[in-house]
Design a protein around this motif. Sequence first.
Motif, short mmCIF file in Angstrom:
data_model
loop_
_atom_site.label_atom_id
_atom_site.label_comp_id
_atom_site.label_asym_id
_atom_site.label_seq_id
_atom_site.Cartn_x
_atom_site.Cartn_y
_atom_site.Cartn_z
N ARG A 31 0.85 -1.19 0.00
CA ARG A 31 0.00 0.00 0.00
C ARG A 31 0.88 1.24 0.00
O ARG A 31 2.00 1.23 0.51
CB ARG A 31 -0.92 0.03 1.23
N GLY A 32 0.33 2.31 -0.58
CA GLY A 32 1.04 3.58 -0.59
C GLY A 32 0.30 4.62 0.23
O GLY A 32 -0.93 4.62 0.31
N ALA A 33 1.04 5.51 0.83
CA ALA A 33 0.43 6.55 1.66
C ALA A 33 -0.38 7.54 0.83
O ALA A 33 -1.37 8.09 1.31
CB ALA A 33 1.51 7.29 2.44
N THR A 34 0.01 7.74 -0.41
CA THR A 34 -0.73 8.68 -1.27
C THR A 34 -2.17 8.25 -1.45
O THR A 34 -3.09 9.07 -1.38
CB THR A 34 -0.03 8.80 -2.64
N GLY A 35 -2.39 6.96 -1.71
CA GLY A 35 -3.74 6.47 -1.91
C GLY A 35 -4.61 6.61 -0.68
O GLY A 35 -5.78 6.99 -0.77
N VAL A 36 -4.06 6.30 0.50
CA VAL A 36 -4.84 6.39 1.73
C VAL A 36 -5.26 7.84 2.01
O VAL A 36 -6.42 8.13 2.33
CB VAL A 36 -4.03 5.82 2.91
N ILE A 37 -4.32 8.76 1.86
CA ILE A 37 -4.62 10.18 2.12
C ILE A 37 -5.58 10.74 1.08
O ILE A 37 -6.56 11.44 1.40
CB ILE A 37 -3.32 10.99 2.17
N LEU A 38 -5.31 10.43 -0.18
CA LEU A 38 -6.18 10.94 -1.25
C LEU A 38 -7.60 10.38 -1.13
O LEU A 38 -8.59 11.10 -1.36
CB LEU A 38 -5.58 10.59 -2.61
N GLY A 39 -7.72 9.11 -0.76
CA GLY A 39 -9.05 8.52 -0.58
C GLY A 39 -9.82 9.19 0.53
O GLY A 39 -11.02 9.48 0.38
N ALA A 40 -9.16 9.46 1.67
CA ALA A 40 -9.85 10.13 2.77
C ALA A 40 -10.27 11.54 2.38
O ALA A 40 -11.38 12.00 2.73
CB ALA A 40 -8.94 10.16 4.00
N MET A 41 -9.44 12.25 1.63
CA MET A 41 -9.78 13.62 1.23
C MET A 41 -10.97 13.64 0.27
O MET A 41 -11.91 14.43 0.44
CB MET A 41 -8.57 14.27 0.59
N LEU A 42 -10.95 12.76 -0.74
CA LEU A 42 -12.04 12.76 -1.70
C LEU A 42 -13.33 12.22 -1.08
O LEU A 42 -14.43 12.65 -1.45
CB LEU A 42 -11.66 11.93 -2.92
N GLY A 43 -13.22 11.29 -0.14
CA GLY A 43 -14.40 10.83 0.58
C GLY A 43 -15.04 11.94 1.38
O GLY A 43 -16.27 12.10 1.40
N THR A 44 -14.21 12.75 2.03
CA THR A 44 -14.73 13.91 2.77
C THR A 44 -15.37 14.93 1.83
O THR A 44 -16.44 15.48 2.12
CB THR A 44 -13.59 14.57 3.55
N LEU A 45 -14.74 15.15 0.68
CA LEU A 45 -15.29 16.10 -0.29
C LEU A 45 -16.64 15.63 -0.82
O LEU A 45 -17.58 16.42 -0.98
CB LEU A 45 -14.30 16.29 -1.44
N ALA A 46 -16.75 14.32 -1.10
CA ALA A 46 -18.02 13.79 -1.59
C ALA A 46 -19.12 13.93 -0.54
O ALA A 46 -20.27 14.27 -0.88
CB ALA A 46 -17.85 12.33 -1.98
N ALA A 47 -18.81 13.69 0.73
CA ALA A 47 -19.81 13.84 1.79
C ALA A 47 -20.24 15.30 1.92
O ALA A 47 -21.44 15.59 2.14
CB ALA A 47 -19.25 13.32 3.11
N ALA A 48 -19.29 16.23 1.79
CA ALA A 48 -19.65 17.64 1.85
C ALA A 48 -20.55 18.04 0.68
O ALA A 48 -21.51 18.80 0.85
CB ALA A 48 -18.39 18.50 1.87
#
Length: 343
Positions: free
Chosen positions: A248-265
């Motif tokens: 796993r890469g750290a970029t994917g984990v961070i980017l996924g959390a950010m886009l998930g938050t954006l979609a919820a907003a």
Amino acid sequence: MGTFCSGSGTIADVFPTTPRDSDAWDEDVSREIARSAPRRGDSGFYAGDRPEEPAEDDEDEFEEEVRFVPVRRQLSVAIGGFAALLGAGLILGAQSSGPDARLPYAIVLLGVQALYVLAFTMAIRPPAAGIVAGVCMATGLAADYLAVTSDPAGVLDLIYLLVGGFVVALVGQTIRARDRLQLRDALGGTFVIVLGVVSFATPLVLVRKPIGTQAVLVCLAAVALSLLVAHLTDAVFPKPRIAPAVPRGATGVILGAMLGTLAAAALGSVLVLPFTPAKGAILGFAVAGIAGLVDLAVNFSEAGRSMAGDAPTFWVARHMQGPLGAFALSLPVTYILTSFMLS
């Protein structure tokens, strides 16, 4: 020559020609040979034949090369697709669940609970695994029934059921003596299995509340998108690596959390009150972050089992475990945040 011979010594004194005692000569030679011969060590090798031990730096480099697990792109895409399909099924089931049509949604959730029990029982391998799996399935069925029929709708009955199912599972692990020896180490794993099964019944409770269906949409969409983006990013750019043994890469984990938050907003901005973009972002940030961490923790657990020399989990269960665990542990957070922020 005369001068040399006329000294105080003679040629006989400088180069003695008198033969030495043969026995004494043999003893001296034997001792010298024995002293210079190679000796056999405790390991069974002679001193001259002992193999060279690798340096510490070489050992560290060798271990790191062995533990490095490459990222399989097609597998990352498949796991992300499974997470997206799982989230879509849970969301569509919640949207189509009405006051007189909750049985189909309960059947869908029961199927997901069966997958969860299968994956986590095979991965955690608790003592008396068959008994634990049977108790968990019975607990999940009872949780779905109580979530649909309890009046008023709430999770108090589910909490009682969680405690009862955990206790019954522990009792089942004390039947055989060899299982009792492993009981202390299996407490956490057994609780995780029972908790996940009961957690999948919380959407049935949420859809019975006025704002619960919208909360399920916002939170599960954030979870599904965060997992999908994380694994798709790993398929393209799995860097920086979190650990050599974890693909796993750290970029994917961070980017996924950010886009998930954006979609919820974004969803919070189009839904009816009391939803707002800020509240949607808070819900999305919480559940997307938890989902990403749980998914990553599953990868670390599997890497730990591999490094310890244990047999790997069956491949289907191993790859379903991360998304299933992420959804299971994000659902209680969804209920708690909905109760405190939107009620």
